[in-house]
Design an enzyme around this catalytic site. Structure first.
Site, PDB file in Angstrom:
ATOM      1  CE  LYS A 234      -4.233  -1.660   2.227  1.00  0.00           C
ATOM      2  NZ  LYS A 234      -5.129  -1.443   3.362  1.00  0.00           N
TER       3      LYS A 234
ATOM      4  CE  LYS B 278     -14.309  -3.142   1.176  1.00  0.00           C
ATOM      5  NZ  LYS B 278     -13.289  -3.052   2.226  1.00  0.00           N
TER       6      LYS B 278
ATOM      7  CE  LYS C  12      -6.818  -8.020  -1.705  1.00  0.00           C
ATOM      8  NZ  LYS C  12      -6.599  -7.440  -0.387  1.00  0.00           N
TER       9      LYS C  12
HETATM   10  P1  TYM Z   1     -11.431  -5.305   4.093  1.00  0.00           P
HETATM   11  O1  TYM Z   1     -12.413  -4.224   4.302  1.00  0.00           O
HETATM   12  O2  TYM Z   1     -10.361  -5.114   3.084  1.00  0.00           O
HETATM   13  O3  TYM Z   1     -12.162  -6.647   3.711  1.00  0.00           O
HETATM   14  C1  TYM Z   1     -13.213  -7.197   4.473  1.00  0.00           C
HETATM   15  C2  TYM Z   1     -13.097  -8.720   4.463  1.00  0.00           C
HETATM   16  O4  TYM Z   1     -13.147  -9.201   3.105  1.00  0.00           O
HETATM   17  C3  TYM Z   1     -12.023 -10.057   2.863  1.00  0.00           C
HETATM   18  N1  TYM Z   1     -11.616  -9.897   1.464  1.00  0.00           N
HETATM   19  C4  TYM Z   1     -11.570 -10.895   0.568  1.00  0.00           C
HETATM   20  N2  TYM Z   1     -11.862 -12.203   0.660  1.00  0.00           N
HETATM   21  C5  TYM Z   1     -11.715 -12.949  -0.460  1.00  0.00           C
HETATM   22  N3  TYM Z   1     -11.296 -12.448  -1.659  1.00  0.00           N
HETATM   23  C6  TYM Z   1     -10.995 -11.139  -1.792  1.00  0.00           C
HETATM   24  N4  TYM Z   1     -10.602 -10.661  -2.964  1.00  0.00           N
HETATM   25  C7  TYM Z   1     -11.125 -10.303  -0.650  1.00  0.00           C
HETATM   26  N5  TYM Z   1     -10.924  -8.979  -0.437  1.00  0.00           N
HETATM   27  C8  TYM Z   1     -11.218  -8.750   0.861  1.00  0.00           C
HETATM   28  C9  TYM Z   1     -10.952  -9.563   3.825  1.00  0.00           C
HETATM   29  O5  TYM Z   1      -9.975 -10.556   4.064  1.00  0.00           O
HETATM   30  C10 TYM Z   1     -11.768  -9.219   5.048  1.00  0.00           C
HETATM   31  O6  TYM Z   1     -11.998 -10.370   5.823  1.00  0.00           O
HETATM   32  N6  TYM Z   1      -8.080  -5.085   7.817  1.00  0.00           N
HETATM   33  C11 TYM Z   1      -9.419  -5.529   7.481  1.00  0.00           C
HETATM   34  C12 TYM Z   1     -10.491  -4.954   8.374  1.00  0.00           C
HETATM   35  C13 TYM Z   1     -10.295  -5.144   9.830  1.00  0.00           C
HETATM   36  C14 TYM Z   1     -10.440  -6.348  10.570  1.00  0.00           C
HETATM   37  C15 TYM Z   1     -10.215  -6.000  11.928  1.00  0.00           C
HETATM   38  C16 TYM Z   1     -10.745  -7.657  10.210  1.00  0.00           C
HETATM   39  C17 TYM Z   1      -9.987  -4.159  10.734  1.00  0.00           C
HETATM   40  N7  TYM Z   1      -9.948  -4.672  11.995  1.00  0.00           N
HETATM   41  C18 TYM Z   1     -10.268  -6.962  12.944  1.00  0.00           C
HETATM   42  C19 TYM Z   1     -10.792  -8.601  11.224  1.00  0.00           C
HETATM   43  C20 TYM Z   1     -10.566  -8.265  12.551  1.00  0.00           C
HETATM   44  C21 TYM Z   1      -9.730  -5.101   6.050  1.00  0.00           C
HETATM   45  O7  TYM Z   1      -9.144  -4.211   5.506  1.00  0.00           O
HETATM   46  O8  TYM Z   1     -10.774  -5.720   5.492  1.00  0.00           O
END
Ligand code: TYM
Length: 330
Positions: free
Chosen positions: A115, A200, A197
């Site tokens: 990032k 968003k 991957k």
């Molecule tokens: P975020 O917002 O990027 O994504 C939310 C969830 O979606 C999963 N994900 C995917 N799974 C499969 N294929 C993909 N292409 C894909 N893109 C995203 C992510 O793995 C996630 O589970 N850091 C985290 C948010 C967070 C969090 C936490 C998660 C903040 N605090 C505490 C768990 C526990 C994030 O950016 O998710």
């Protein structure tokens, strides 16, 4: 005595548009497991501001993501949905954990490396500290299980490491959480480039199917999805484009791989794509109409979020107070 339910905690960023990768890799598992577990889902707006955000858009996205989670089947009665920045303990716990995380651990985090490259030297300290905030989220709630996609695995390892380090200094304080990563669908790939991957933050309009896409948008994106020049339709990981489409098909239909391969025997990619677009549309339409109903009253989502915050606040405060006491703060 009735055994206590295990606790699930997970989070999602209110940025960009929620796509089928988020849904298949995480959200649908949250929905399925909520009856069995004590579930807490966090809209992580403090994580969102680790890269620049437009204030009005961020506020609107917090409501949109909450509406989508509930429309996807998260029950605000059984589970809790809340906004991270409404619970101050997240920021305070992050600072404390910062003081127990060696720089070397943080410098190994691959997501920061990826990032920060995009920010070309202007990446904020918050982006570097992202994993510490995530550890605070999880540890504040004495979480047992964290259902996430594969991209979060390293962050979960760091969370366990800092919890173990703190416990070894001050005695049993934090529960060590376990990541729960699905066998299939933990890494849904971009439609335009199946070696990357689905994300968003990607701006190419053909990259992802968003949960609020119309049937026409879904069809156009799937028909344009990158495949290869071969013909047969098989689950073969060495052919990432067709493999990704088949995995999405498998997860949305619940059919076995053998059944899917047999049903496409002798058929071409265009047929697979047409059928996949229909399957996705059929799955997303009920979600989209529930979303429209839920958001018709703008105050409804805010009320749910306020209730969510009031339910989790005492849990977070209790852990924070215990930690401060152990360290000798205040
Ligand atoms: P975020 O917002 O990027 O994504 C939310 C969830 O979606 C999963 N994900 C995917 N799974 C499969 N294929 C993909 N292409 C894909 N893109 C995203 C992510 O793995 C996630 O589970 N850091 C985290 C948010 C967070 C969090 C936490 C998660 C903040 N605090 C505490 C768990 C526990 C994030 O950016 O998710």
């Amino acid at each position: 005595m009735i055994p206590q339910k295990k606790r699930i905690f997970s989070g999602i960023q209110p940025t960009g548009s929620i796509h089928i990768g988020n849904y298949l890799g995480a959200v649908q598992h949250w929905v399925k497991s909520q009856a069995e577990f004590d579930s807490i889902f966090c809209i992580v707006d403090l994580h969102a501001i680790t890269v620049p955000q437009e204030p009005g858009t961020l506020k609107a996205k917090i409501r949109e993501v909450t509406g989508l989670l509930i429309a996807a089947g998260i029950s605000p009665e059984t589970s809790v949905v809340f906004v991270q920045s409404q619970i101050c303990a997240h920021s305070e716990m992050t600072w404390i954990l910062n003081c127990f995380i060696p720089m070397g651990w943080m410098m190994r985090m691959t997501q920061f490396k990826e990032k920060s490259q995009k920010e070309r030297g202007m990446a904020g300290v918050g982006l570097f500290d992202y994993p510490a905030l995530m550890a605070a989220d999880i540890l504040l709630y004495q979480t047992d299980l964290v259902p996430v996609g594969e991209d979060q695995k390293q962050h979960l390892e760091l969370t366990r490491d800092v919890a173990a380090r703190f416990n070894s200094i001050y005695g049993d304080t934090f529960k060590l959480p376990e990541a729960v990563i699905p066998k299939t669908g933990a890494r849904i790939m971009g439609l335009d480039d199946p070696t990357k991957k689905m994300s968003k933050s990607e701006t190419n309009p053909g990259h992802a199917i968003n949960l609020l896409d119309s049937p026409d948008e879904i069809r156009a994106k799937i028909m344009r999805a990158t495949t290869d020049s071969l013909r047969d339709i098989r689950f073969d990981e060495s052919r990432p484009g067709i493999y990704n489409l088949l995995v999405i098909y498998e997860l949305f239909t619940g059919r076995s791989r053998a059944e899917i391969e047999a049903s496409f025997e002798g058929k071409g990619y265009a047929e697979l794509k047409r059928e996949l677009a229909e399957v996705i549309t059929a799955q997303l339409q009920p979600l989209q109409s529930r979303y429209r109903e839920l958001t018709a009253d703008p105050g409804h989502i805010d009320r749910l979020l306020a209730e969510g915050a009031s339910k989790v606040q005492p849990i977070a405060e209790k852990t924070l107070a215990m930690v401060k006491e152990k360290i000798g703060l205040g």
